[in-house]
Design a protein around this motif. Structure first.
Motif, mmCIF file in Angstrom:
data_model
loop_
_atom_site.group_PDB
_atom_site.id
_atom_site.type_symbol
_atom_site.label_atom_id
_atom_site.label_comp_id
_atom_site.label_asym_id
_atom_site.label_seq_id
_atom_site.Cartn_x
_atom_site.Cartn_y
_atom_site.Cartn_z
ATOM 1 N N THR A 60 -77.569 63.412 -7.021
ATOM 2 C CA THR A 60 -76.870 63.751 -5.793
ATOM 3 C C THR A 60 -77.805 63.485 -4.623
ATOM 4 O O THR A 60 -79.025 63.465 -4.784
ATOM 5 C CB THR A 60 -76.430 65.225 -5.783
ATOM 6 N N GLN A 61 -77.249 63.272 -3.457
ATOM 7 C CA GLN A 61 -78.066 62.956 -2.290
ATOM 8 C C GLN A 61 -78.648 64.235 -1.693
ATOM 9 O O GLN A 61 -77.915 65.159 -1.365
ATOM 10 C CB GLN A 61 -77.236 62.221 -1.237
ATOM 11 N N ALA A 62 -79.951 64.269 -1.557
ATOM 12 C CA ALA A 62 -80.625 65.413 -0.954
ATOM 13 C C ALA A 62 -80.396 65.410 0.557
ATOM 14 O O ALA A 62 -80.256 64.358 1.170
ATOM 15 C CB ALA A 62 -82.118 65.349 -1.244
ATOM 16 N N THR A 63 -80.359 66.596 1.146
ATOM 17 C CA THR A 63 -80.293 66.710 2.602
ATOM 18 C C THR A 63 -81.624 67.188 3.165
ATOM 19 O O THR A 63 -81.867 67.075 4.355
ATOM 20 C CB THR A 63 -79.174 67.667 3.035
ATOM 21 N N SER A 64 -82.472 67.739 2.294
ATOM 22 C CA SER A 64 -83.821 68.159 2.665
ATOM 23 C C SER A 64 -84.778 67.782 1.552
ATOM 24 O O SER A 64 -84.420 67.855 0.378
ATOM 25 C CB SER A 64 -83.892 69.672 2.886
ATOM 26 N N VAL A 65 -85.973 67.390 1.941
ATOM 27 C CA VAL A 65 -86.999 66.985 0.991
ATOM 28 C C VAL A 65 -88.286 67.705 1.371
ATOM 29 O O VAL A 65 -88.586 67.857 2.560
ATOM 30 C CB VAL A 65 -87.212 65.448 1.045
ATOM 31 N N ILE A 66 -89.033 68.164 0.388
ATOM 32 C CA ILE A 66 -90.334 68.780 0.633
ATOM 33 C C ILE A 66 -91.413 67.778 0.238
ATOM 34 O O ILE A 66 -91.349 67.187 -0.843
ATOM 35 C CB ILE A 66 -90.513 70.076 -0.189
ATOM 36 N N CYS A 67 -92.390 67.600 1.113
ATOM 37 C CA CYS A 67 -93.492 66.676 0.841
ATOM 38 C C CYS A 67 -94.817 67.428 0.917
ATOM 39 O O CYS A 67 -95.037 68.221 1.840
ATOM 40 C CB CYS A 67 -93.508 65.531 1.857
ATOM 41 N N ALA A 68 -95.667 67.181 -0.056
ATOM 42 C CA ALA A 68 -97.010 67.752 -0.071
ATOM 43 C C ALA A 68 -97.970 66.698 0.480
ATOM 44 O O ALA A 68 -97.954 65.552 0.046
ATOM 45 C CB ALA A 68 -97.411 68.129 -1.491
ATOM 46 N N VAL A 69 -98.784 67.109 1.448
ATOM 47 C CA VAL A 69 -99.755 66.209 2.064
ATOM 48 C C VAL A 69 -101.145 66.760 1.786
ATOM 49 O O VAL A 69 -101.453 67.904 2.140
ATOM 50 C CB VAL A 69 -99.523 66.092 3.591
#
Length: 107
Positions: A60-69
């Motif tokens: 399914t298409q995400a509306t929010s994504v979490i990214c670790a930097v």
């Protein structure tokens, strides 16, 4: 013996679908976060993002994504990328989410 072979095939399918290259949404979010932190000496250029959800193997298409930097001092901060659709395209709105949240992302 047949059951073992079937289980091995199913396990291989799960590994291949879950451990592949980043999907288009991950790439879009990663590039947005890389641009957001570009030139900030506090961060390295190691950014990883959560994939599109796949409940019951249907993406399914995400509306929010979490990214670790990854930070230059160690550890990772998390950034949230909200995917906002306007009339023509999808925009990425990047904001700082959690300090020192760790480098392992939720699945």
């Amino acid at each position: 013996m047949r059951v073992d072979l079937a289980l091995a095939a199913v396990s291989a399918a799960f590994l291949l679908t879950g451990c592949g290259a980043e999907d288009d949404t991950q790439r879009f979010a990663r590039q947005a976060v890389e641009s957001h932190v570009a030139g900030d000496a506090a961060y390295e250029d190691d950014v990883r993002c959560t994939p599109n959800p796949r409940p019951w193997l249907v993406e399914t298409q995400a509306t929010s994504v979490i990214c670790a930097v990854r930070k230059t001092t160690g550890g990772c901060d998390w950034f949230r990328v909200d995917l906002v659709r306007d009339t023509v395209r999808v925009k990425a709105e990047v904001r700082f989410d959690q300090p020192d949240a760790g480098c392992v992302l939720p699945s």
